[in-house]
Design a protein around this motif. Structure first.
Motif, PDB file in Angstrom:
ATOM      1  N   UNK A 185       0.838  -1.198   0.000  1.00 45.98           N
ATOM      2  CA  UNK A 185       0.000   0.000   0.000  1.00 45.98           C
ATOM      3  C   UNK A 185       0.869   1.244   0.000  1.00 45.98           C
ATOM      4  N   UNK A 186       0.255   2.391  -0.325  1.00 44.13           N
ATOM      5  CA  UNK A 186       0.935   3.686  -0.311  1.00 44.13           C
ATOM      6  C   UNK A 186       0.022   4.686   0.377  1.00 44.13           C
ATOM      7  N   UNK A 187       0.579   5.456   1.313  1.00 49.71           N
ATOM      8  CA  UNK A 187      -0.192   6.453   2.054  1.00 49.71           C
ATOM      9  C   UNK A 187      -0.095   7.797   1.350  1.00 49.71           C
ATOM     10  N   UNK A 188      -1.232   8.381   1.016  1.00 48.96           N
ATOM     11  CA  UNK A 188      -1.258   9.704   0.402  1.00 48.96           C
ATOM     12  C   UNK A 188      -1.033  10.800   1.431  1.00 48.96           C
ATOM     13  N   UNK A 189      -1.235  10.504   2.713  1.00 48.35           N
ATOM     14  CA  UNK A 189      -1.062  11.491   3.768  1.00 48.35           C
ATOM     15  C   UNK A 189       0.402  11.783   4.063  1.00 48.35           C
ATOM     16  N   UNK A 190       1.168  10.738   4.368  1.00 47.13           N
ATOM     17  CA  UNK A 190       2.582  10.924   4.715  1.00 47.13           C
ATOM     18  C   UNK A 190       3.523  10.440   3.618  1.00 47.13           C
TER      19      UNK A 190
END
Length: 56
Positions: free
Chosen positions: A43-48
């Motif tokens: 997965x990839x976090x758009x926030x951090x």
């Protein structure tokens, strides 16, 4: 010839974002249905802006 089911290419069907272990955001995207093992997904976090693995 009989085809067998390959679990390494299936997805869990989850539509909600996984919770980021770094910042707690659920604004994440699944980059690849499966990670290095059948029980992990990437997965990839758009926030951090951090990549992470989800187990399960």
């Amino acid at each position: 010839m009989r085809r067998s089911f390959d679990p390494s290419i299936s997805t869990s069907g989850e539509t909600e974002g996984a919770e980021c272990p770094y910042c707690g955001s659920t604004e994440t995207v699944r980059e690849h249905p499966k990670g290095p093992g059948l029980c992990r997904s990437m997965h990839y976090c758009n926030g951090c802006e951090q990549p992470f693995e989800k187990f399960g």
